[in-house]
Design a protein around this motif. Structure first.
Motif, PDB file in Angstrom:
ATOM      1  N   ASN A 174     -35.705 -34.142  29.765  1.00 31.35           N
ATOM      2  CA  ASN A 174     -35.457 -35.586  29.878  1.00 31.35           C
ATOM      3  C   ASN A 174     -36.790 -36.330  29.818  1.00 31.35           C
ATOM      4  OD1 ASN A 174     -32.480 -35.596  30.389  1.00 31.35           O
ATOM      5  ND2 ASN A 174     -33.123 -34.328  32.125  1.00 31.35           N
ATOM      6  N   ASP A 175     -37.392 -36.314  28.630  1.00 29.84           N
ATOM      7  CA  ASP A 175     -38.744 -36.843  28.459  1.00 29.84           C
ATOM      8  C   ASP A 175     -38.798 -38.010  27.476  1.00 29.84           C
ATOM      9  OD1 ASP A 175     -38.140 -35.456  26.165  1.00 29.84           O
ATOM     10  OD2 ASP A 175     -39.775 -34.000  26.333  1.00 29.84           O
ATOM     11  N   GLY A 176     -37.667 -38.664  27.253  1.00 28.61           N
ATOM     12  CA  GLY A 176     -37.634 -39.789  26.330  1.00 28.61           C
ATOM     13  C   GLY A 176     -37.104 -39.448  24.959  1.00 28.61           C
ATOM     14  N   ARG A 177     -36.924 -38.177  24.659  1.00 27.89           N
ATOM     15  CA  ARG A 177     -36.367 -37.775  23.360  1.00 27.89           C
ATOM     16  C   ARG A 177     -34.929 -38.254  23.232  1.00 27.89           C
ATOM     17  NH1 ARG A 177     -36.878 -31.687  22.894  1.00 27.89           N
ATOM     18  NH2 ARG A 177     -38.627 -32.016  24.303  1.00 27.89           N
ATOM     19  N   ASN A 178     -34.442 -38.391  21.990  1.00 32.67           N
ATOM     20  CA  ASN A 178     -33.027 -38.712  21.816  1.00 32.67           C
ATOM     21  C   ASN A 178     -32.290 -37.672  20.978  1.00 32.67           C
ATOM     22  OD1 ASN A 178     -33.717 -39.388  19.134  1.00 32.67           O
ATOM     23  ND2 ASN A 178     -33.775 -41.585  19.567  1.00 32.67           N
ATOM     24  N   VAL A 179     -32.952 -36.561  20.640  1.00 30.73           N
ATOM     25  CA  VAL A 179     -32.258 -35.436  20.015  1.00 30.73           C
ATOM     26  C   VAL A 179     -31.909 -34.436  21.109  1.00 30.73           C
ATOM     27  CG1 VAL A 179     -33.507 -35.767  17.842  1.00 30.73           C
ATOM     28  CG2 VAL A 179     -34.339 -34.097  19.506  1.00 30.73           C
ATOM     29  N   PRO A 180     -30.798 -33.717  20.988  1.00 31.68           N
ATOM     30  CA  PRO A 180     -30.387 -32.798  22.049  1.00 31.68           C
ATOM     31  C   PRO A 180     -31.317 -31.594  22.159  1.00 31.68           C
ATOM     32  CG  PRO A 180     -28.997 -32.512  20.127  1.00 31.68           C
ATOM     33  CD  PRO A 180     -29.857 -33.714  19.853  1.00 31.68           C
ATOM     34  N   ASP A 181     -31.366 -31.013  23.350  1.00 32.60           N
ATOM     35  CA  ASP A 181     -32.097 -29.757  23.518  1.00 32.60           C
ATOM     36  C   ASP A 181     -31.138 -28.591  23.747  1.00 32.60           C
ATOM     37  OD1 ASP A 181     -31.336 -30.115  26.183  1.00 32.60           O
ATOM     38  OD2 ASP A 181     -33.317 -30.755  26.833  1.00 32.60           O
ATOM     39  N   GLY A 191     -21.660 -21.209   1.265  1.00 35.32           N
ATOM     40  CA  GLY A 191     -21.547 -22.560   0.749  1.00 35.32           C
ATOM     41  C   GLY A 191     -21.390 -23.558   1.881  1.00 35.32           C
ATOM     42  N   ILE A 192     -20.825 -24.697   1.573  1.00 34.15           N
ATOM     43  CA  ILE A 192     -20.653 -25.774   2.550  1.00 34.15           C
ATOM     44  C   ILE A 192     -19.374 -25.528   3.355  1.00 34.15           C
ATOM     45  CG2 ILE A 192     -20.281 -28.269   2.823  1.00 34.15           C
ATOM     46  CD1 ILE A 192     -21.921 -28.597   0.207  1.00 34.15           C
ATOM     47  N   PRO A 193     -19.414 -25.661   4.676  1.00 29.56           N
ATOM     48  CA  PRO A 193     -18.215 -25.411   5.479  1.00 29.56           C
ATOM     49  C   PRO A 193     -17.131 -26.449   5.227  1.00 29.56           C
ATOM     50  CG  PRO A 193     -19.956 -26.352   6.835  1.00 29.56           C
ATOM     51  CD  PRO A 193     -20.570 -26.038   5.508  1.00 29.56           C
ATOM     52  N   SER A 194     -15.885 -26.042   5.414  1.00 28.15           N
ATOM     53  CA  SER A 194     -14.778 -26.992   5.250  1.00 28.15           C
ATOM     54  C   SER A 194     -14.741 -27.988   6.393  1.00 28.15           C
ATOM     55  CB  SER A 194     -13.450 -26.244   5.173  1.00 28.15           C
ATOM     56  OG  SER A 194     -13.186 -25.567   6.396  1.00 28.15           O
ATOM     57  N   SER A 195     -15.216 -27.562   7.579  1.00 27.95           N
ATOM     58  CA  SER A 195     -15.280 -28.470   8.723  1.00 27.95           C
ATOM     59  C   SER A 195     -16.346 -27.998   9.700  1.00 27.95           C
ATOM     60  CB  SER A 195     -13.924 -28.558   9.433  1.00 27.95           C
ATOM     61  OG  SER A 195     -13.574 -27.315  10.012  1.00 27.95           O
ATOM     62  N   VAL A 196     -16.846 -28.948  10.490  1.00 28.00           N
ATOM     63  CA  VAL A 196     -17.881 -28.669  11.480  1.00 28.00           C
ATOM     64  C   VAL A 196     -17.549 -29.394  12.771  1.00 28.00           C
ATOM     65  CG1 VAL A 196     -20.338 -28.884  12.056  1.00 28.00           C
ATOM     66  CG2 VAL A 196     -19.667 -28.393   9.701  1.00 28.00           C
ATOM     67  N   MET A 197     -17.707 -28.690  13.886  1.00 25.02           N
ATOM     68  CA  MET A 197     -17.595 -29.289  15.219  1.00 25.02           C
ATOM     69  C   MET A 197     -18.868 -28.962  15.992  1.00 25.02           C
ATOM     70  SD  MET A 197     -14.843 -31.039  16.139  1.00 25.02           S
ATOM     71  CE  MET A 197     -14.660 -30.773  17.906  1.00 25.02           C
ATOM     72  N   ALA A 198     -19.463 -29.965  16.626  1.00 22.01           N
ATOM     73  CA  ALA A 198     -20.704 -29.756  17.369  1.00 22.01           C
ATOM     74  C   ALA A 198     -20.665 -30.484  18.700  1.00 22.01           C
ATOM     75  CB  ALA A 198     -21.900 -30.232  16.550  1.00 22.01           C
ATOM     76  N   SER A 199     -21.353 -29.915  19.675  1.00 19.60           N
ATOM     77  CA  SER A 199     -21.474 -30.551  20.980  1.00 19.60           C
ATOM     78  C   SER A 199     -22.798 -30.146  21.597  1.00 19.60           C
ATOM     79  CB  SER A 199     -20.319 -30.127  21.899  1.00 19.60           C
ATOM     80  OG  SER A 199     -20.355 -28.723  22.133  1.00 19.60           O
ATOM     81  N   GLY A 200     -23.198 -30.840  22.642  1.00 19.81           N
ATOM     82  CA  GLY A 200     -24.449 -30.518  23.313  1.00 19.81           C
ATOM     83  C   GLY A 200     -24.976 -31.716  24.056  1.00 19.81           C
ATOM     84  N   GLY A 201     -26.276 -31.723  24.325  1.00 17.82           N
ATOM     85  CA  GLY A 201     -26.861 -32.838  25.040  1.00 17.82           C
ATOM     86  C   GLY A 201     -28.310 -32.599  25.392  1.00 17.82           C
ATOM     87  N   MET A 206     -23.594 -32.600   8.461  1.00 16.15           N
ATOM     88  CA  MET A 206     -22.264 -32.555   9.056  1.00 16.15           C
ATOM     89  C   MET A 206     -22.351 -32.209  10.543  1.00 16.15           C
ATOM     90  SD  MET A 206     -20.088 -30.685   6.000  1.00 16.15           S
ATOM     91  CE  MET A 206     -18.511 -30.645   6.883  1.00 16.15           C
ATOM     92  N   ALA A 207     -23.248 -31.285  10.882  1.00 17.05           N
ATOM     93  CA  ALA A 207     -23.432 -30.912  12.290  1.00 17.05           C
ATOM     94  C   ALA A 207     -23.997 -32.079  13.096  1.00 17.05           C
ATOM     95  CB  ALA A 207     -24.347 -29.695  12.393  1.00 17.05           C
ATOM     96  N   GLY A 208     -25.003 -32.773  12.534  1.00 13.02           N
ATOM     97  CA  GLY A 208     -25.576 -33.928  13.215  1.00 13.02           C
ATOM     98  C   GLY A 208     -24.550 -35.026  13.430  1.00 13.02           C
ATOM     99  N   LEU A 209     -23.731 -35.271  12.425  1.00 13.08           N
ATOM    100  CA  LEU A 209     -22.691 -36.300  12.525  1.00 13.08           C
ATOM    101  C   LEU A 209     -21.647 -35.931  13.569  1.00 13.08           C
ATOM    102  CD1 LEU A 209     -22.203 -37.057   8.724  1.00 13.08           C
ATOM    103  CD2 LEU A 209     -23.052 -38.675  10.451  1.00 13.08           C
ATOM    104  N   SER A 210     -21.252 -34.668  13.594  1.00 14.19           N
ATOM    105  CA  SER A 210     -20.251 -34.233  14.554  1.00 14.19           C
ATOM    106  C   SER A 210     -20.772 -34.384  15.975  1.00 14.19           C
ATOM    107  CB  SER A 210     -19.860 -32.774  14.288  1.00 14.19           C
ATOM    108  OG  SER A 210     -18.911 -32.334  15.244  1.00 14.19           O
ATOM    109  N   TYR A 211     -22.029 -34.007  16.197  1.00 14.03           N
ATOM    110  CA  TYR A 211     -22.619 -34.156  17.532  1.00 14.03           C
ATOM    111  C   TYR A 211     -22.625 -35.621  17.960  1.00 14.03           C
ATOM    112  CZ  TYR A 211     -26.224 -34.878  21.017  1.00 14.03           C
ATOM    113  OH  TYR A 211     -26.911 -35.300  22.121  1.00 14.03           O
ATOM    114  N   LYS A 212     -23.044 -36.504  17.061  1.00 12.96           N
ATOM    115  CA  LYS A 212     -23.186 -37.911  17.426  1.00 12.96           C
ATOM    116  C   LYS A 212     -21.840 -38.628  17.576  1.00 12.96           C
ATOM    117  CE  LYS A 212     -27.820 -39.001  15.830  1.00 12.96           C
ATOM    118  NZ  LYS A 212     -28.651 -39.951  15.064  1.00 12.96           N
ATOM    119  N   LEU A 213     -20.882 -38.263  16.721  1.00 11.98           N
ATOM    120  CA  LEU A 213     -19.584 -38.942  16.751  1.00 11.98           C
ATOM    121  C   LEU A 213     -18.595 -38.272  17.697  1.00 11.98           C
ATOM    122  CD1 LEU A 213     -19.176 -39.674  12.930  1.00 11.98           C
ATOM    123  CD2 LEU A 213     -19.764 -41.316  14.735  1.00 11.98           C
TER     124      LEU A 213
END
Length: 528
Positions: free
Chosen positions: A331-338, A316-326, A492-499
């Protein structure tokens, strides 16, 4: 047909549908065979058989394809429609390599009772490719400029949506509200708000919605469900799964076609709700690299791994999510992490035998991704009594500190370093893949499964299930409820990464816990 325990043991010799299934202590001695039989009886694992699907009877289902890019073309092949260019490419590949069986597999694929009647694509070249390859004397494929025109044309009973992510929900909602069946690629939605609107539309409509997680047709995942539910692994406390890609295709740097220009592409139609920018071929062909059109690693690739583990564990849906990266490699102009690391917590979830006892609870789901290295890291489910490696095949090892298998471990009938059970239905089938990225998908069970010793396209099985449901009713394996869990978890993962903070889920209110002053959808669509 029902397999008996004797059939399973005979599988040691290689029944095609079972492939290689064994207990590690097997030998030719009578005593060892008895031990092996006893172990298999104790594990009581039932290798999965293909699900029964009713025939798509009556008049052919009229299908329209919306988006004929890389995935759209793959979906059409799964329906039985291959372009002339692909057929020739596969013919030449088979001449060069006898093990290359893509063309043979396609030609042997069962025929579905459908007609491809319509195409909608903003790129003239792709639309023309569909019309020229798939039109027949009986059925000329009609091109529609917009999905709204196609859905209301009376020419289609069902649509397949294989567009950039920001078009998924609007098109699926429009189809369902007009009684048109919809197959939508993952992720199901691009924003949180869309997720609720699509769920409401699906629940109100009599049309059938299917989300494109074709691995649900892969027999090893269904066998894994049986293993987990019977407590073979004991309480599963940690799941680790990964993305490892290191080529242009894996990094979403797709080929840019020379014919593409403002005259052959309806740029405004492509942009839709995305920010208005001048015509840009890089954005058109490589749209997954920007949040405005795609969902990054969290929506594009995490969703594969989340859903295939959700179909096994039913987390099901997780109770919480933590994400990190970059962005550390491309570095080709993208704004989503690799590079992305995601921890999903399920503190109130139980697996295996502990679920029945209501004792040990909780599992952490860890997703780790890089687009800068292709070293294969398997998916692992770690339980108190055993560990399972899961892909197109699966392997189970007993844990050295297992309570359940303590006696067998002490007597060395089981050994922690040797698999106690292996399921590999494609053991005798040579696999030829065309790229490292294709191998990545194959290892995850996303390209094919095996039935009676033959390799079968998992996407074909998924589409067949959807089309059968449109005629015969019944629940699809990846419908709106499974899609809702997938979309919310990915967001939730996308939000955690961005925030840069933990994102929580409220199971009572069925919503992401609000953060004062933060509009979640604005964050998801932003270029940060």
């Amino acid at each position: 047909m029902k397999w008996t325990r004797r059939d399973v043991i005979k599988g040691l010799g290689g029944i095609p549908i079972l492939g290689a299934v064994w207990w590690a202590g097997a030998s030719n001695s009578v005593s060892k065979n008895r031990e092996r039989t006893a172990i298999l009886e104790q594990l009581n694992i039932q290798p999965s058989l293909p699900s029964a699907v009713k025939t798509i009877s009556g008049d052919p289902v009229r299908v329209g394809i919306i988006g004929f890019g890389i995935r759209g073309e793959q979906l059409c092949r799964a329906l039985g429609f291959a372009t002339k260019e692909w057929l020739e490419e596969m013919r030449l590949a088979a001449e060069e390599d006898p093990n290359h069986s893509r063309l043979k597999d396609f030609m042997n694929q069962d025929k579905l009772n459908i007609k491809l009647t319509a195409v909608c694509d903003v790129y003239d070249v792709r639309a023309d490719r569909v019309i020229n390859s798939f039109s027949t004397e009986d059925t000329k494929v009609i091109r529609f400029k917009t999905h709204q025109e196609m859905i209301r044309s009376g020419k289609v009973d069902a649509v397949i949506i294989a567009t950039p992510d920001h078009w998924h929900a609007p098109m699926a909602i429009d189809a369902l509200e007009n009684g048109i069946h919809a197959y939508v690629e993952k992720p199901m939605t691009h924003t949180v708000e869309e997720t609720y609107r699509l769920k409401e539309a699906a629940e109100k409509s009599k049309a059938v919605l299917m989300v494109g997680h074709q691995h649900r047709q892969t027999l090893s995942f269904q066998t894994a469900q049986d293993i987990v539910s019977k407590g073979v692994l004991g309480h599963v406390s940690l799941v680790q799964t990964n993305t490892n890609r290191n080529d242009d295709n894996g990094a979403w740097n797709y080929h840019i076609e020379d014919e593409a220009n403002p005259q052959t592409i309806d740029w405004d139609q492509f942009l839709g709700s995305a920010p208005k920018i001048p015509f840009n071929k890089n954005h058109f062909f490589r749209w997954r690299k920007w949040w405005a059109y795609g969902s990054g690693l969290s929506g594009d690739l995490l969703t594969h791994d989340y859903d295939r583990l959700n179909c096994v564990l039913r987390m099901g849906i997780p109770s919480s999510v933590m994400a990190s990266g970059g962005i550390y490699t491309h570095n080709d102009g993208r704004n989503v992490p690799d590079v992305l690391q995601v921890n999903m917590e399920f503190p109130d979830f139980s697996t295996g035998s502990s679920q029945k006892k209501g004792k040990e609870k909780g599992v952490t789901f860890v997703y780790s991704a890089t687009l800068g290295n292709g070293f294969s890291r398997p998916t692992i489910l770690m339980g108190h009594d055993g560990t399972m490696e899961l892909g197109n095949r699966l392997t189970v090892w007993p844990d050295s500190r297992s309570t359940k298998y303590a006696d067998q471990l002490e007597s060395e009938k089981m050994k922690p370093s040797v698999p106690v059970y292996t399921y590999n239905p494609g053991a005798s089938v040579p696999d030829a893949v065309s790229s490292a990225t294709s191998q990545y998908f194959a290892d995850k069970g996303l390209m094919w499964t095996y039935i009676n010793g033959a390799r079968v396209d998992s996407t074909f099985l998924h589409l067949r299930e959807w089309l059968s449901s449109t005629r015969n009713g019944g629940k699809v394996s990846c419908g709106i409820n499974e899609g809702f869990d997938e979309a919310i978890s990915a967001h939730m993962a996308g939000l955690s990464y961005k925030l840069g903070r933990r994102i929580d889920w409220d199971p009572v209110e069925q919503r992401i816990v609000p953060i004062e002053g933060i509009n979640f959808d604005e964050v998801l669509l932003s270029g940060i």
